[in-house]
Design an enzyme around this catalytic site. Structure first.
Site, PDB file in Angstrom:
ATOM      1  N   PRO A  95       0.830  -1.215   0.000  1.00 59.08           N
ATOM      2  CA  PRO A  95       0.000   0.000   0.000  1.00 59.08           C
ATOM      3  C   PRO A  95       0.855   1.251   0.000  1.00 59.08           C
ATOM      4  O   PRO A  95       1.780   1.394   0.808  1.00 59.08           O
ATOM      5  CB  PRO A  95      -0.808  -0.137   1.293  1.00 59.08           C
ATOM      6  CG  PRO A  95      -0.941  -1.615   1.466  1.00 59.08           C
ATOM      7  CD  PRO A  95       0.371  -2.193   0.988  1.00 59.08           C
ATOM      8  N   CYS A  96       0.531   2.162  -0.921  1.00 59.11           N
ATOM      9  CA  CYS A  96       1.428   3.285  -1.188  1.00 59.11           C
ATOM     10  C   CYS A  96       1.049   4.564  -0.466  1.00 59.11           C
ATOM     11  O   CYS A  96       1.737   5.570  -0.602  1.00 59.11           O
ATOM     12  CB  CYS A  96       1.470   3.556  -2.694  1.00 59.11           C
ATOM     13  SG  CYS A  96      -0.135   3.974  -3.421  1.00 59.11           S
ATOM     14  N   THR A  97      -0.025   4.568   0.325  1.00 54.99           N
ATOM     15  CA  THR A  97      -0.478   5.807   0.962  1.00 54.99           C
ATOM     16  C   THR A  97       0.610   6.515   1.763  1.00 54.99           C
ATOM     17  O   THR A  97       0.715   7.747   1.716  1.00 54.99           O
ATOM     18  CB  THR A  97      -1.692   5.528   1.866  1.00 54.99           C
ATOM     19  OG1 THR A  97      -2.687   4.850   1.104  1.00 54.99           O
ATOM     20  CG2 THR A  97      -2.267   6.818   2.409  1.00 54.99           C
ATOM     21  N   PHE A  99       3.582   6.891   1.145  1.00 57.19           N
ATOM     22  CA  PHE A  99       4.596   7.486   0.283  1.00 57.19           C
ATOM     23  C   PHE A  99       4.003   8.340  -0.833  1.00 57.19           C
ATOM     24  O   PHE A  99       4.740   8.900  -1.641  1.00 57.19           O
ATOM     25  CB  PHE A  99       5.453   6.380  -0.343  1.00 57.19           C
ATOM     26  CG  PHE A  99       5.834   5.305   0.624  1.00 57.19           C
ATOM     27  CD1 PHE A  99       6.660   5.583   1.704  1.00 57.19           C
ATOM     28  CD2 PHE A  99       5.346   4.017   0.479  1.00 57.19           C
ATOM     29  CE1 PHE A  99       7.002   4.592   2.612  1.00 57.19           C
ATOM     30  CE2 PHE A  99       5.686   3.018   1.385  1.00 57.19           C
ATOM     31  CZ  PHE A  99       6.512   3.306   2.455  1.00 57.19           C
TER      32      PHE A  99
END
Length: 390
Positions: A95-97, A99
């Site tokens: 999950p990229c939230t 970054f």
């Protein structure tokens, strides 16, 4: 084991990278059913709706729903009928939230203190314990920013300690023919110690950072080209209503809320650079789309460049439809998404564009010796089970 090369997919979502895995023998930007020597043996995600989508498209893939921190590597291997050293690849995009730009304003995310940031360690753990021949990790480019350097350095060090030679690069999807100005970082590593070489770009055009065009390459794919031939079928919830409905409708294609400042031709409603770039953003049909977001606010674009009429006959901006978003993300038209519209938006907006993932997977498979440059499986590599651990 059979002749198919098994893959473990982590943080799979709806299967964007999985789709790239299972179509990597197809030529770039072509969906001709050529298939792939690779098969996703097992996939994991914490959202069942996303796994329902993945299962609808890849019924042969075993799925495990849950927090990866609670799923032992042995359970992953068992679900896929594998043992350490069997997987050809481990793939995934944590999950990229923590970054991403959308989460950057939250202090704990700027400092990578968000709990999701530790999921990078879980990716390393599965690679270390399952011992694939190679791995592919993808994420938003924000992972490479200085604010996240400690986390990124930890990731690279962990992959090296696991016995791999990781290389990374931020790729712009439009430079590989995807109709979207979306940047993703790819980290790729091989167990044999050889460095992975990223594929050369094939397309060129103006981006938000680069105005220099390489005319020896193919022009960027425009939205108009990408969406050509789709039927004009309205969807529920596509009309942009509410506080800024009239202002959004008046924004010309390729412009955003800045149209309604004292420097442009619209109403003088906003101060210069007082909002996010995507606020009231209208797509330009003659350019690639800006990044599709997984959880956009009610007035966050990009919106379609053509307005529609609402129930009262008033002109309104409209959101992209599911079929259009699939084209922008280069999912096959026949790819099925499950869930309500909000869930589908998140599933489409989260993954790497399929064709961008495919060029990376294809390059890796060529360098590992499983595909030739035409995408043909090399028979001598069919005996994957004979490979020895290093």
């Amino acid at each position: 084991m059979n002749h198919e090369l098994p893959v473990i997919s982590l943080f799979s979502g709806a299967g964007g990278l999985d789709c790239a895995i299972e179509s990597c023998a197809e030529p770039p930007l072509v969906q001709d059913g050529s298939g792939s020597p690779l098969r996703v043996a097992v996939a994991t995600d914490y959202e069942q709706t996303a796994l329902d989508t993945l299962s609808a498209n890849f019924p042969h893939t075993k799925t495990l729903c849950g927090d990866i921190q609670t799923i032992p590597t042995a359970e992953l291997l068992e679900a896929g009928g594998l043992k350490p050293g069997d997987p050809t690849l481990v793939i995934g995009g944590p999950p990229c939230t923590p970054f991403s730009k959308s989460g950057f304003w939250i202090e704990e995310k700027r400092n990578s203190a968000d709990p999701n940031a530790s999921l990078l360690d879980e990716y390393v753990r599965v690679v270390r314990e399952s011992k694939p021949e190679a791995f592919i990790l993808e994420n938003v480019q924000g992972l490479t920013y200085k604010t996240h350097q400690a986390q990124f350095d930890r990731l690279i060090a962990g992959l090296k300690d696991a016995g791999y030679n990781p290389t990374f690069r931020v790729l712009l999807a439009a430079e590989y023919g995807v109709p979207q100005l979306r940047r993703r970082v790819f980290v790729v590593g091989r167990r044999d110690g050889k460095a992975f070489h990223f594929p050369e770009t094939t397309h060129s055009g103006e981006s938000e950072r680069d105005r220099v065009i390489d005319h020896t390459k193919i022009p960027f794919t425009s939205l108009r080209e990408a969406l050509a031939g789709l039927p004009d079928v309205p969807e529920a919830g596509e009309v942009v209503e509410g506080t800024y409905a009239e202002l959004a409708a008046e924004v010309p294609p390729g412009q955003n809320y800045l149209w309604h400042t004292d420097r442009y031709g619209g109403r003088n409603e906003f101060k210069w650079r007082s909002r996010y770039w995507t606020f009231l953003l209208k797509a330009d049909p003659d350019r690639p789309s800006t990044t599709l977001q997984a959880q956009p606010g009610p007035w966050v674009g990009p919106f379609h460049w053509e307005n529609v009429k609402n129930a009262n006959g008033e002109e309104r901006a409209r959101r992209f439809r599911v079929a259009e978003m699939k084209r922008i993300m280069t999912f096959p038209d026949e790819f099925v998404f499950t869930g309500v519209k909000r869930e589908v938006q998140r599933q489409i907006g989260n993954p790497v564009p399929v064709e961008l993932g495919k060029v990376v997977v294809r390059a890796l498979m060529e360098q590992l010796g499983y595909l030739d440059s035409r995408g043909t499986t090399i028979p001598s590599q069919a005996g994957h089970e004979q490979l020895e651990l290093i």
